[in-house]
Design an enzyme around this catalytic site. Structure first.
Site, PDB file in Angstrom:
ATOM      1  N   GLY A  41       0.854  -1.184   0.000  1.00 56.84           N
ATOM      2  CA  GLY A  41       0.000   0.000   0.000  1.00 56.84           C
ATOM      3  C   GLY A  41       0.884   1.226   0.000  1.00 56.84           C
ATOM      4  O   GLY A  41       1.865   1.299   0.750  1.00 56.84           O
ATOM      5  N   ASN A 185       4.637  10.219 -11.093  1.00 55.45           N
ATOM      6  CA  ASN A 185       5.544   9.513 -11.994  1.00 55.45           C
ATOM      7  C   ASN A 185       5.150   9.821 -13.437  1.00 55.45           C
ATOM      8  O   ASN A 185       4.324  10.695 -13.687  1.00 55.45           O
ATOM      9  CB  ASN A 185       5.555   8.011 -11.695  1.00 55.45           C
ATOM     10  CG  ASN A 185       4.221   7.327 -11.989  1.00 55.45           C
ATOM     11  OD1 ASN A 185       3.332   7.890 -12.629  1.00 55.45           O
ATOM     12  ND2 ASN A 185       4.067   6.099 -11.521  1.00 55.45           N
ATOM     13  N   THR A 221       9.006  11.632 -10.979  1.00 51.59           N
ATOM     14  CA  THR A 221       9.930  10.505 -10.942  1.00 51.59           C
ATOM     15  C   THR A 221       9.845   9.753 -12.266  1.00 51.59           C
ATOM     16  O   THR A 221       8.758   9.543 -12.806  1.00 51.59           O
ATOM     17  CB  THR A 221       9.617   9.563  -9.770  1.00 51.59           C
ATOM     18  OG1 THR A 221       8.274   9.068  -9.898  1.00 51.59           O
ATOM     19  CG2 THR A 221       9.750  10.297  -8.434  1.00 51.59           C
ATOM     20  N   ASP A 253       7.575   4.993  -3.538  1.00 53.00           N
ATOM     21  CA  ASP A 253       7.219   5.242  -2.140  1.00 53.00           C
ATOM     22  C   ASP A 253       8.461   5.497  -1.301  1.00 53.00           C
ATOM     23  O   ASP A 253       8.462   6.338  -0.398  1.00 53.00           O
ATOM     24  CB  ASP A 253       6.447   4.052  -1.575  1.00 53.00           C
ATOM     25  CG  ASP A 253       5.147   3.799  -2.314  1.00 53.00           C
ATOM     26  OD1 ASP A 253       4.523   4.784  -2.769  1.00 53.00           O
ATOM     27  OD2 ASP A 253       4.749   2.632  -2.448  1.00 53.00           O
TER      28      ASP A 253
END
Length: 303
Positions: A41, A185, A221, A253
């Site tokens: 998660g 991203n 990213t 993350d």
């Protein structure tokens, strides 16, 4: 009250990671090489990385009333993460099925489970956390109205808000203006920019457009192409560290957790990007996001 903590509001999943050479074709049954069970998660992953880097970290989320939920809470505690504000819902825990391909690429399917039973009332119950948190981190794997309410509540207490807008979804424009740092991203950047972002040059091209959402710090990213940091004036490209990639689950993350560490310690923004690149590069060298994430001690030894 001194604000020296970070609060992460988001998803908590039980991940089943299948390591395999390729994805099956439609109608095909394909045998995986191995299976790993671990915590996941986006919310929990980012919280664990914060905790492993030594930050006073609080996880706010929900698990189900099943064995998975109990295991996840125990695992998060193992990493030094405060789980006092992880509530239990009368449903199943969120579940992620992750296909980790031999070339290092990853695809995943998630079942929302308890994550989508989070409510605005749950956020009201943790209001005391905003009083002592310098940084609040959110993602989009919980109900959108809860994310938007949390952003507003966090800003009432002058918290620095990081929004990892993943998975991509429409967000109230007024709420976005309250965000201090937007992290996306390539896929999410493409969604919000309304055009393809699959290369460094394309990412640089859409910086101004994405910056308009918040008028604050923007980070894109780009996987093996590194990341871009944009403050409305200057674009900084942070190259990706070269490592032997095992699987990339949790790399983004890990980057966000390291970002929070750098901001908490008031490092220069370029140094923060370099640190986040190092941290995420360590995460992809092992399987299983949370177990693979480096501690501050491991990071110091590596650097």
């Amino acid at each position: 009250m001194e604000k020296n903590a970070v609060t992460i509001v988001g998803s908590i999943n039980y991940d089943i990671i299948l390591k395999q050479k390729r994805l099956p074709e439609i109608g095909e049954t394909f045998t995986a090489d191995s299976v790993t069970f671990c915590g996941g998660g986006k919310g929990a992953n980012q919280a664990v990385q914060c905790a492993k880097l030594g930050l006073e970290s609080y996880m706010v989320g929900k698990v189900g009333n099943d064995q998975f939920g109990s295991e996840l809470i125990a695992n998060m505690k193992k990493y030094g993460l405060n789980t006092d504000y992880v509530f239990q819902a009368d449903t199943n825990t969120g579940l992620g099925i992750v296909n980790a391909i031999s070339d290092g690429s990853v695809v995943a399917t998630i079942a929302k489970g308890a994550n989508y039973s989070m409510t605005i009332e749950d956020i009201d119950q943790v209001e005391n956390l905003f009083m002592k948190s310098k940084i609040v981190i959110l993602q989009l794997e919980i109900p959108k109205q809860v994310v938007e309410y949390t952003i507003k509540k966090a800003k009432e207490y002058n918290c620095y808000v990081i929004l990892n807008a993943a998975p991509a979804s429409e967000i109230d424009v007024d709420c976005l203006k309250l965000v201090d740092c937007l992290v996306v991203n390539e896929t999410e950047a493409s969604f919000y920019a309304g055009e393809s972002v699959s290369s460094l040059s394309e990412a640089e091209k859409v910086c101004d457009k994405l910056y308009q959402y918040t008028n604050n710090l923007l980070i894109i990213t780009l996987g093996e192409k590194g990341s871009i940091i944009y403050d409305g004036k200057k674009t900084i490209h942070i190259p990706c560290r070269t490592v032997d990639v095992v699987e990339t689950t949790g790399a983004g993350d890990s980057y966000t957790g390291a970002l929070a560490y750098g901001l908490m310690n008031e490092l220069p923004i370029e140094k923060i990007g370099e640190l986040a690149s190092i941290v995420s590069s360590r995460t992809v060298t092992k399987i299983g996001a949370q177990d693979a994430m480096p501690t501050l001690l491991e990071l110091n030894e590596y650097v």
